[in-house]
Design a protein around this motif. Structure first.
Motif, PDB file in Angstrom:
ATOM      1  N   PRO A  52       0.833  -1.203   0.000  1.00 18.53           N
ATOM      2  CA  PRO A  52       0.000   0.000   0.000  1.00 18.53           C
ATOM      3  C   PRO A  52       0.865   1.250   0.000  1.00 18.53           C
ATOM      4  O   PRO A  52       2.022   1.233   0.421  1.00 18.53           O
ATOM      5  N   ALA A  53       0.285   2.325  -0.477  1.00 22.34           N
ATOM      6  CA  ALA A  53       1.014   3.593  -0.529  1.00 22.34           C
ATOM      7  C   ALA A  53       1.337   4.045   0.890  1.00 22.34           C
ATOM      8  O   ALA A  53       0.592   3.777   1.837  1.00 22.34           O
ATOM      9  N   ALA A  54       2.462   4.726   1.048  1.00 20.97           N
ATOM     10  CA  ALA A  54       2.880   5.212   2.364  1.00 20.97           C
ATOM     11  C   ALA A  54       1.883   6.252   2.868  1.00 20.97           C
ATOM     12  O   ALA A  54       1.318   7.032   2.098  1.00 20.97           O
ATOM     13  N   THR A  55       1.661   6.229   4.180  1.00 20.63           N
ATOM     14  CA  THR A  55       0.734   7.178   4.785  1.00 20.63           C
ATOM     15  C   THR A  55       1.360   8.570   4.769  1.00 20.63           C
ATOM     16  O   THR A  55       2.542   8.740   5.096  1.00 20.63           O
ATOM     17  N   ALA A  56       0.552   9.534   4.414  1.00 17.92           N
ATOM     18  CA  ALA A  56       1.043  10.919   4.333  1.00 17.92           C
ATOM     19  C   ALA A  56       1.472  11.410   5.717  1.00 17.92           C
ATOM     20  O   ALA A  56       0.943  10.978   6.748  1.00 17.92           O
ATOM     21  N   GLU A  57       2.429  12.330   5.726  1.00 21.00           N
ATOM     22  CA  GLU A  57       2.989  12.839   6.983  1.00 21.00           C
ATOM     23  C   GLU A  57       1.941  13.562   7.820  1.00 21.00           C
ATOM     24  O   GLU A  57       1.910  13.421   9.047  1.00 21.00           O
ATOM     25  N   ASP A  58       1.046  14.310   7.183  1.00 17.74           N
ATOM     26  CA  ASP A  58       0.032  15.031   7.946  1.00 17.74           C
ATOM     27  C   ASP A  58      -0.954  14.073   8.622  1.00 17.74           C
ATOM     28  O   ASP A  58      -1.428  14.322   9.728  1.00 17.74           O
ATOM     29  N   ILE A  59      -1.222  12.916   7.979  1.00 16.62           N
ATOM     30  CA  ILE A  59      -2.093  11.914   8.581  1.00 16.62           C
ATOM     31  C   ILE A  59      -1.422  11.314   9.817  1.00 16.62           C
ATOM     32  O   ILE A  59      -2.055  11.111  10.858  1.00 16.62           O
ATOM     33  N   LEU A  60      -0.115  11.020   9.708  1.00 16.74           N
ATOM     34  CA  LEU A  60       0.622  10.500  10.851  1.00 16.74           C
ATOM     35  C   LEU A  60       0.599  11.488  12.015  1.00 16.74           C
ATOM     36  O   LEU A  60       0.409  11.095  13.178  1.00 16.74           O
ATOM     37  N   LEU A  61       0.781  12.759  11.706  1.00 21.11           N
ATOM     38  CA  LEU A  61       0.754  13.799  12.749  1.00 21.11           C
ATOM     39  C   LEU A  61      -0.623  13.857  13.407  1.00 21.11           C
ATOM     40  O   LEU A  61      -0.729  13.939  14.643  1.00 21.11           O
TER      41      LEU A  61
END
Length: 137
Positions: free
Chosen positions: A118-127
């Motif tokens: 799967p595509a890597a999770t976006a940085e803003d979602i992780l935050l």
């Protein structure tokens, strides 16, 4: 819309055309398997068992004896044609095996086409997840 127009729209849908092609090919495949079973498989099995012709195996339910199944059928005698039934069962098993192998091959192809990771999770979602977890504590 007229009846003819509605029918044309229905008949030209992809699923209907695909189904029609599948039915036609399935019918032809069934005839091939039927011939394969009657003309190749069952004579070999019959010969291995001791020269038995499965298509001629029957139980006569009438009190009149007949020399052959053809004579009994011509006379309209009630028969249990278990040899024909055995041929039909072998037919079914071969067709079911062929369909199983085709479905299995298609599912392998679908698995091969599936994305590897799967595509890597976006940085803003992780935050946002970290903030949510902090608030939950």
């Amino acid at each position: 819309m007229s009846f003819i127009g509605e029918f044309k729209e229905f008949a030209m849908k992809g699923n209907v055309v695909d189904l029609a092609v599948a039915v036609i090919i399935g019918g032809a495949f069934g005839k091939i398997v039927d011939s394969f079973v009657k003309d190749i498989v069952m004579p070999i099995i019959g010969q291995l068992i001791g020269g038995v012709d499965f298509s001629q195996l029957y139980i006569n339910l009438s009190s009149t004896p007949y020399a052959t199944m053809a004579e009994a059928v011509k006379a309209g005698a009630p028969l249990i044609q278990y040899g024909v039934f055995i041929n039909t069962v072998v037919n079914f098993v071969i067709i079911a095996l062929a369909i199983f192998m085709a479905v299995k091959a298609m599912s392998k192809l679908k698995k091969a086409e599936a994305p590897a990771a799967p595509a890597a999770t976006a940085e803003d979602i992780l935050l946002l997840r970290q903030i949510r977890d902090s608030l939950n504590k």
